[in-house]
Design an enzyme around this catalytic site. Structure first.
Site, mmCIF file in Angstrom:
data_model
loop_
_atom_site.group_PDB
_atom_site.id
_atom_site.type_symbol
_atom_site.label_atom_id
_atom_site.label_comp_id
_atom_site.label_asym_id
_atom_site.label_seq_id
_atom_site.Cartn_x
_atom_site.Cartn_y
_atom_site.Cartn_z
ATOM 1 N N GLU A 102 63.004 67.405 36.227
ATOM 2 C CA GLU A 102 63.673 66.550 36.044
ATOM 3 C C GLU A 102 64.719 66.442 34.986
ATOM 4 O OE1 GLU A 102 64.820 64.206 38.349
ATOM 5 O OE2 GLU A 102 63.208 64.669 39.731
ATOM 6 N N TYR A 141 66.459 56.845 34.778
ATOM 7 C CA TYR A 141 66.439 57.581 36.003
ATOM 8 C C TYR A 141 65.220 58.462 36.029
ATOM 9 C CZ TYR A 141 66.483 61.566 38.760
ATOM 10 O OH TYR A 141 66.091 62.363 39.829
ATOM 11 N N CYS A 179 79.114 63.540 58.113
ATOM 12 C CA CYS A 179 78.551 62.133 58.745
ATOM 13 C C CYS A 179 77.947 62.199 60.011
ATOM 14 C CB CYS A 179 79.624 61.230 58.853
ATOM 15 S SG CYS A 179 80.411 60.694 57.035
ATOM 16 N N CYS A 235 75.826 63.901 52.535
ATOM 17 C CA CYS A 235 76.800 63.069 52.127
ATOM 18 C C CYS A 235 77.359 63.477 50.898
ATOM 19 C CB CYS A 235 75.995 61.689 51.922
ATOM 20 S SG CYS A 235 77.145 60.228 51.426
ATOM 21 N N TRP A 243 59.860 73.491 42.556
ATOM 22 C CA TRP A 243 59.223 72.405 41.776
ATOM 23 C C TRP A 243 58.437 71.570 42.874
ATOM 24 C CZ3 TRP A 243 64.108 73.561 40.580
ATOM 25 C CH2 TRP A 243 65.121 72.962 41.053
ATOM 26 N N ARG A 244 58.937 71.648 43.939
ATOM 27 C CA ARG A 244 58.254 70.826 45.027
ATOM 28 C C ARG A 244 56.894 71.315 45.584
ATOM 29 N NH1 ARG A 244 63.177 68.652 48.800
ATOM 30 N NH2 ARG A 244 64.112 67.079 47.061
ATOM 31 N N ASP A 289 70.246 58.341 40.828
ATOM 32 C CA ASP A 289 71.099 59.439 40.357
ATOM 33 C C ASP A 289 72.263 59.560 41.015
ATOM 34 O OD1 ASP A 289 70.514 60.500 42.827
ATOM 35 O OD2 ASP A 289 70.394 62.498 42.252
ATOM 36 N N GLY A 302 72.760 74.614 28.670
ATOM 37 C CA GLY A 302 73.676 73.484 28.243
ATOM 38 C C GLY A 302 72.893 72.397 28.104
#
Length: 378
Positions: free
Chosen positions: A53, A136, A227, A220, A36-37, A154, A97
């Site tokens: 989304e 959101y 990290c 993350c 979708w990008r 999110d 779902g």
DNA sequence: TAAGCGTGGAA
DNA sequence: TTTCCAAGCTT
């Protein structure tokens, strides 16, 4: 444009760290390619942003991919989707779902088509008024598709930000605070502007948001975050303390009580008896085989009494074993009974026969696919 | 405000 | 195996 060289120079401490710039610089180098990008720098299609989304609410990128492609191929724009039947949409959604999303998706497409001339609103407020679009999603579409300077928050961003600032307040109480902190990671807008639209000087709000999401999903991570690879690691309070994984703070969630029930697999030759669930609630509007209520402590005898009444069925055959399924808020055990009835046997009120060969096209939730597979010995 | 609402992948 | 949880919304 932020170059890696500039970003690294800043990180050495010659200047105060510019988190928004570090973030965008990282994104320009590590941005994920997703269905979708659009390619980097190209304008996102609001329809695709919205569709993705909605599908991505509480659902993983990998799971969504094939569904997004299927939907886009069949309904390439909001007018096409708004002209489809809700049942067709539910059928395409089956297996993904949270089926209220599918009902709201269709209702939203209809609303955009009829009340907005087929054009998505370009403000958070306008988007927020549409079915299935909450705080959101409104912020995400506004930022990504319309370059509104706002920060959607999110689960990924909650995690990144709560670690960056070592937010001690637990979720969901910490949402407002995390939202404020997250907004400081937006790049600057042109002075005097509340928001920058495509064509204006860019705030790159959508890129900032997607940068944080990509960071949260690939670096993350909930457990064992990488990290060393994080562009914000020098600023991260939790990392400095060495307890990154302790964030975000949240209360442990309670597990639901096991419920039991019976499902009745009735065949009439090569056809199966099904019905449609009520519009609201669990699996709303989806197809199911007839069954008993699902209750904690439900016993087999009580469940069997709720079998559909069919002419010629004198006894049910209980299949060995049970079908188990886990919903968000409770686990389920289904006992499966089967029966085969004579040709031309009429379905009970509110039920219908469907060819077993075309079950794949029905709006069957996965729990029903499991029950049917068990009952049919597949 | 808290509970209801699917599913499958990963650790 | 179990547990967590993924780009949340609705009521």
């Amino acid at each position: 444009m932020n170059s890696g060289v500039v970003a690294k120079a800043k990180r050495r401490g010659a200047e105060p760290s510019d988190r928004p710039a570090l973030l965008l610089d990282w994104y320009d180098r590590h941005r994920r390619r997703l269905p979708w990008r659009p390619p980097a720098g190209e304008r996102a299609d609001p329809y695709r942003v919205w569709l993705s989304e909605i599908m991505l609410q509480q659902t993983g990128v990998k799971t969504v991919g094939p569904y997004f492609e299927k939907f886009l191929a069949r309904w390439p724009d909001v007018a096409a989707l708004g002209s489809a039947s809700q049942d067709d949409v539910l059928r395409m959604w089956a297996g993904l779902g949270y089926y209220s999303r599918a009902r709201n998706l269709h209702a939203c497409a209809v609303a955009v088509l009829r009340e907005h001339g087929g054009v998505f609103p370009d403000t958070e407020q306008g988007l927020r008024a549409l079915p299935g679009i909450g705080p959101y999603t409104a912020a995400a579409i506004a930022a990504i598709a319309f370059d509104v300077r706002t920060m959607p928050v999110d689960g990924n961003i909650e995690r990144v930000v709560s670690r960056l600032y070592a937010v001690e307040e637990p979720l969901p109480q910490a949402k407002p605070l995390i939202g404020e902190l997250a907004s400081t990671l937006l790049g600057p807008s042109r002075a005097g502007d509340e928001k920058s639209r495509a064509g204006d000087e860019k705030s790159r709000a959508g890129d900032s948001a997607q940068a944080l999401m990509d960071l949260g999903s690939s670096i993350c991570t909930p457990k064992k975050p990488a990290c060393a690879l994080c562009p914000l690691n020098e600023d991260c309070v939790a990392r400095a303390r060495g307890d990154q994984e302790a964030f975000p703070r949240k209360a442990p969630k309670k597990t639901g009580t096991l419920r039991r029930g019976a499902a009745f697999i009735v065949t009439r030759g090569e056809q199966l008896l099904v019905r449609t669930r009520v519009e609201k609630g669990l699996l709303g509007g989806m197809t199911e085989v007839p069954g008993s209520e699902w209750l904690a402590g439900q016993d087999d005898k009580t469940a069997l009494k709720q079998a559909p009444v069919l002419k010629g069925v004198t006894r049910w055959h209980r299949k060995a074993g049970v079908v188990t399924h886990v919903f968000t808020h409770f686990p389920l055990e289904l006992v499966i009974y089967t029966a085969d009835v004579a040709a031309r046997t009429r379905p009970p009120e509110g039920m219908r026969w469907v060819p077993i060969a075309t079950l794949a096209d029905e709006a069957l939730p996965n729990v029903m696919r499991k029950a049917i597979a068990h009952g049919l010995g597949l």
